[in-house]
Design a protein around this motif. Structure first.
Motif, PDB file in Angstrom:
ATOM      1  N   GLN A  18       0.842  -1.187   0.000  1.00  0.00           N
ATOM      2  CA  GLN A  18       0.000   0.000   0.000  1.00  0.00           C
ATOM      3  C   GLN A  18       0.886   1.249   0.000  1.00  0.00           C
ATOM      4  O   GLN A  18       1.984   1.256   0.563  1.00  0.00           O
ATOM      5  CB  GLN A  18      -0.902   0.025   1.235  1.00  0.00           C
ATOM      6  CG  GLN A  18      -1.883  -1.133   1.305  1.00  0.00           C
ATOM      7  CD  GLN A  18      -3.102  -0.889   0.453  1.00  0.00           C
ATOM      8  OE1 GLN A  18      -3.866   0.029   0.656  1.00  0.00           O
ATOM      9  NE2 GLN A  18      -3.281  -1.765  -0.529  1.00  0.00           N
ATOM     10  N   ARG A  19       0.381   2.348  -0.626  1.00  0.00           N
ATOM     11  CA  ARG A  19       1.078   3.629  -0.609  1.00  0.00           C
ATOM     12  C   ARG A  19       0.046   4.737  -0.414  1.00  0.00           C
ATOM     13  O   ARG A  19      -1.042   4.667  -0.979  1.00  0.00           O
ATOM     14  CB  ARG A  19       1.813   3.884  -1.926  1.00  0.00           C
ATOM     15  CG  ARG A  19       3.011   3.000  -2.181  1.00  0.00           C
ATOM     16  CD  ARG A  19       3.651   3.342  -3.514  1.00  0.00           C
ATOM     17  NE  ARG A  19       4.797   2.503  -3.808  1.00  0.00           N
ATOM     18  CZ  ARG A  19       5.514   2.590  -4.939  1.00  0.00           C
ATOM     19  NH1 ARG A  19       5.171   3.487  -5.857  1.00  0.00           N
ATOM     20  NH2 ARG A  19       6.531   1.801  -5.129  1.00  0.00           N
ATOM     21  N   GLY A  20       0.404   5.718   0.363  1.00  0.00           N
ATOM     22  CA  GLY A  20      -0.497   6.849   0.564  1.00  0.00           C
ATOM     23  C   GLY A  20       0.280   8.067   1.021  1.00  0.00           C
ATOM     24  O   GLY A  20       1.379   7.958   1.570  1.00  0.00           O
ATOM     25  N   SER A  21      -0.289   9.246   0.791  1.00  0.00           N
ATOM     26  CA  SER A  21       0.367  10.481   1.228  1.00  0.00           C
ATOM     27  C   SER A  21      -0.653  11.614   1.299  1.00  0.00           C
ATOM     28  O   SER A  21      -1.720  11.552   0.685  1.00  0.00           O
ATOM     29  CB  SER A  21       1.510  10.866   0.270  1.00  0.00           C
ATOM     30  OG  SER A  21       1.011  11.164  -1.012  1.00  0.00           O
ATOM     31  N   VAL A  22      -0.312  12.626   2.067  1.00  0.00           N
ATOM     32  CA  VAL A  22      -1.116  13.842   2.204  1.00  0.00           C
ATOM     33  C   VAL A  22      -0.162  15.023   2.079  1.00  0.00           C
ATOM     34  O   VAL A  22       0.899  15.034   2.725  1.00  0.00           O
ATOM     35  CB  VAL A  22      -1.837  13.892   3.572  1.00  0.00           C
ATOM     36  CG1 VAL A  22      -2.722  15.126   3.649  1.00  0.00           C
ATOM     37  CG2 VAL A  22      -2.653  12.644   3.799  1.00  0.00           C
ATOM     38  N   TRP A  23      -0.534  16.017   1.254  1.00  0.00           N
ATOM     39  CA  TRP A  23       0.341  17.156   1.014  1.00  0.00           C
ATOM     40  C   TRP A  23      -0.460  18.456   1.117  1.00  0.00           C
ATOM     41  O   TRP A  23      -1.658  18.488   0.840  1.00  0.00           O
ATOM     42  CB  TRP A  23       0.965  17.080  -0.385  1.00  0.00           C
ATOM     43  CG  TRP A  23       1.914  15.942  -0.535  1.00  0.00           C
ATOM     44  CD1 TRP A  23       1.605  14.652  -0.859  1.00  0.00           C
ATOM     45  CD2 TRP A  23       3.325  15.976  -0.329  1.00  0.00           C
ATOM     46  NE1 TRP A  23       2.729  13.886  -0.883  1.00  0.00           N
ATOM     47  CE2 TRP A  23       3.812  14.672  -0.557  1.00  0.00           C
ATOM     48  CE3 TRP A  23       4.232  16.987   0.009  1.00  0.00           C
ATOM     49  CZ2 TRP A  23       5.155  14.354  -0.458  1.00  0.00           C
ATOM     50  CZ3 TRP A  23       5.572  16.661   0.106  1.00  0.00           C
ATOM     51  CH2 TRP A  23       6.029  15.367  -0.123  1.00  0.00           C
ATOM     52  N   TYR A 172       6.495  22.492   0.147  1.00  0.00           N
ATOM     53  CA  TYR A 172       5.267  21.822   0.558  1.00  0.00           C
ATOM     54  C   TYR A 172       5.558  20.903   1.744  1.00  0.00           C
ATOM     55  O   TYR A 172       6.589  20.221   1.778  1.00  0.00           O
ATOM     56  CB  TYR A 172       4.704  20.978  -0.592  1.00  0.00           C
ATOM     57  CG  TYR A 172       4.254  21.784  -1.787  1.00  0.00           C
ATOM     58  CD1 TYR A 172       2.951  22.266  -1.871  1.00  0.00           C
ATOM     59  CD2 TYR A 172       5.125  22.054  -2.839  1.00  0.00           C
ATOM     60  CE1 TYR A 172       2.525  23.005  -2.970  1.00  0.00           C
ATOM     61  CE2 TYR A 172       4.712  22.783  -3.948  1.00  0.00           C
ATOM     62  CZ  TYR A 172       3.417  23.263  -3.999  1.00  0.00           C
ATOM     63  OH  TYR A 172       3.004  23.992  -5.082  1.00  0.00           O
ATOM     64  N   PHE A 173       4.642  20.904   2.703  1.00  0.00           N
ATOM     65  CA  PHE A 173       4.699  19.936   3.786  1.00  0.00           C
ATOM     66  C   PHE A 173       3.870  18.714   3.386  1.00  0.00           C
ATOM     67  O   PHE A 173       2.831  18.832   2.718  1.00  0.00           O
ATOM     68  CB  PHE A 173       4.140  20.518   5.084  1.00  0.00           C
ATOM     69  CG  PHE A 173       5.039  21.532   5.720  1.00  0.00           C
ATOM     70  CD1 PHE A 173       6.151  21.134   6.428  1.00  0.00           C
ATOM     71  CD2 PHE A 173       4.776  22.886   5.606  1.00  0.00           C
ATOM     72  CE1 PHE A 173       6.986  22.067   7.021  1.00  0.00           C
ATOM     73  CE2 PHE A 173       5.598  23.826   6.177  1.00  0.00           C
ATOM     74  CZ  PHE A 173       6.712  23.414   6.891  1.00  0.00           C
ATOM     75  N   GLY A 174       4.323  17.553   3.790  1.00  0.00           N
ATOM     76  CA  GLY A 174       3.590  16.338   3.478  1.00  0.00           C
ATOM     77  C   GLY A 174       3.907  15.230   4.457  1.00  0.00           C
ATOM     78  O   GLY A 174       4.880  15.301   5.224  1.00  0.00           O
ATOM     79  N   ILE A 175       3.089  14.208   4.436  1.00  0.00           N
ATOM     80  CA  ILE A 175       3.322  13.015   5.244  1.00  0.00           C
ATOM     81  C   ILE A 175       2.864  11.826   4.425  1.00  0.00           C
ATOM     82  O   ILE A 175       1.807  11.858   3.783  1.00  0.00           O
ATOM     83  CB  ILE A 175       2.601  13.102   6.607  1.00  0.00           C
ATOM     84  CG1 ILE A 175       2.963  11.910   7.475  1.00  0.00           C
ATOM     85  CG2 ILE A 175       1.090  13.231   6.451  1.00  0.00           C
ATOM     86  CD1 ILE A 175       2.580  12.093   8.941  1.00  0.00           C
TER      87      ILE A 175
END
Length: 438
Positions: A18-23, A172-175
């Motif tokens: 699985q892969r996911g991110s929020v930016w 950009y900030f992301g996690i």
């Protein structure tokens, strides 16, 4: 693969690959900043994978092979790596990796060849959410971690620091997070960003950071997302009529059933155990502080008495060794009694540790050895004190005469019997609390 809900975002579920991110949608214009991130990493296995990353990059790394985000980024990534790729047994760990947009991340070595700073911290399956504070101020990046063992939100400990670090002026900030052959749930509860301003500089107004048109666009997107989420809830309710939510609320696949809102007996016992361990942890911290204060006082007393004895010995040579024989014998007897009691306590603690280690895995035998070693150290120190007293008596005794120590003029004692027994009692309580905590 990220799943948003009302109170958190599940960046990856505990499924393989699985892969996911929020930016952030807009670039940050902060020259210096600080972020506070609250997250949970939970899984059924003893080992998890792959991990989670917090980003500040010049461009959004929406998807890629580095913990779910793109490689060859320009900026910095703080990686919470769960899986030990290089077999060095240094995971879970926290790694700070910088990139100028040209480097490829070294997965095989867990980024150790590219790490600017790192620390080893276990962030999986903690009773409370893990909190991370990342600060970038005057070209210095600092990472602090709250390990999730305490409900105190400000109980941070130092993890890593990188000096002379140059980051993009805007980014950009992301996690992001990813899973591989093993899998964990990676949930982000909050991501707060703060601007840091040097003293004397003017702080920009919040309205100047995001244009009103963009705010309206984001608000429309949020309302559209809420409508889509409500439709999915209704569809799920129609497809699963047997799943009932709370009264007056629609059941949703991202929320727990009503039965799970109440504690089972095992859940309550686990919660009580965690709370008890947390209280023991706080008490041990307090005892450590008190013990340090006592040790400092003892050192001051010993130093003062040593100086006083040296002065009196130099001033009056004929009165050297004028210490009451009865007092010295009393001290020696007290030392022997303390040694006997410590031996008895050590034997009883060894028996208790053997019973405890019999029910636990073999690795906990190290705790028993460590505790026994502490008691041996106590006994050795007490023998040293006894030898020093006897040597002092023999050195000050005239040749051919029986030991007779005239009284010195009264001056403050460096270590009274009461203080000594208080010190032994506090140290004993500290060791017993440490054993219970282990």
């Amino acid at each position: 693969d990220a799943i948003p809900s009302a109170d958190q975002i599940r960046i990856t579920t505990s499924l393989k690959s699985q892969r996911g991110s929020v930016w952030t949608k807009a670039k940050s214009i902060f020259e210096y900043w600080e972020v506070e991130v609250t997250f949970r990493v939970t899984g059924r296995g003893r080992i998890g994978a792959d991990g989670l990353a917090i980003w500040f990059t010049e461009e959004q790394g929406l998807e890629g092979p580095v913990f779910g985000a793109a490689d060859q980024w320009n900026g910095v990534g703080v990686f919470f790596d769960s899986f030990d790729n290089d077999g060095k047994k240094n995971n879970p760990g926290v790694i700070v990796v910088g990139n100028n947009g040209k480097l490829l991340y070294d997965h095989q070595n867990d980024g150790s060849t590219q790490a600017l700073a790192s620390c080893q911290r276990d962030f999986r399956n903690k009773p409370y959410p893990v909190r991370v504070k990342i600060t970038y101020y005057q070209k210095t990046l600092t990472v602090l971690i709250n390990n999730g063992f305490t409900p105190d939100k400000e109980d941070y400990e130092f993890c890593a620091k990188v000096e002379e670090m140059v980051l993009p002026s805007q980014g950009y900030f992301g996690i992001s997070a990813a899973t591989g052959g093993l899998a964990d749930d990676h949930d982000v509860l909050s991501f707060l960003t703060f601007q840091l301003t040097e003293p004397g500089k003017e702080v920009p107004t919040p309205d100047a950071e995001i244009p009103q048109k963009d705010k309206e666009k984001y608000q429309e997107e949020f309302e559209h997302f809420q409508q889509e989420l409500d439709k999915k809830k209704e569809e799920f309710q129609k497809e699963h009529p047997d799943v009932q939510g709370q009264p007056g609320k629609t059941a949703c696949p991202f929320f727990l059933p009503a039965d799970d809102l109440f504690e089972t007996v095992s859940d309550r016992e686990l919660r009580q155990i965690f709370e008890g361990q947390n209280r023991i942890h706080l008490e041990i911290k307090q005892l450590n502080r008190q013990l340090d204060m006592i040790l400092d006082e003892q050192r001051q007393y010993v130093s003062a008495v040593t100086d006083e004895i040296a002065k009196r010995g130099t001033a009056v040579p004929g009165q050297q060794g004028q210490v009451s024989q009865q007092e010295i014998e009393t001290v020696v007897k007290n030392q022997e009694e303390v040694i006997r009691q410590v031996n008895e306590l050590r034997n009883s603690m060894s028996d208790a540790l053997r019973l405890i280690t019999g029910a636990q895995h073999p690795g906990s035998a190290a705790g028993a050895y460590e505790t026994t070693q502490h008691f041996n150290d106590i006994k050795e120190h007490l023998h040293v004190v006894k030898r020093d007293i006897e040597h002092l008596v023999q050195r000050n005794m005239p040749s051919g005469e029986k030991t007779k120590c005239p009284d010195l003029p009264p001056f403050p004692s460096c270590l009274s019997t009461v203080h000594f027994f208080i010190f032994v009692a506090v140290q004993t309580v500290l060791f017993i609390g440490y054993i219970m905590y282990r």
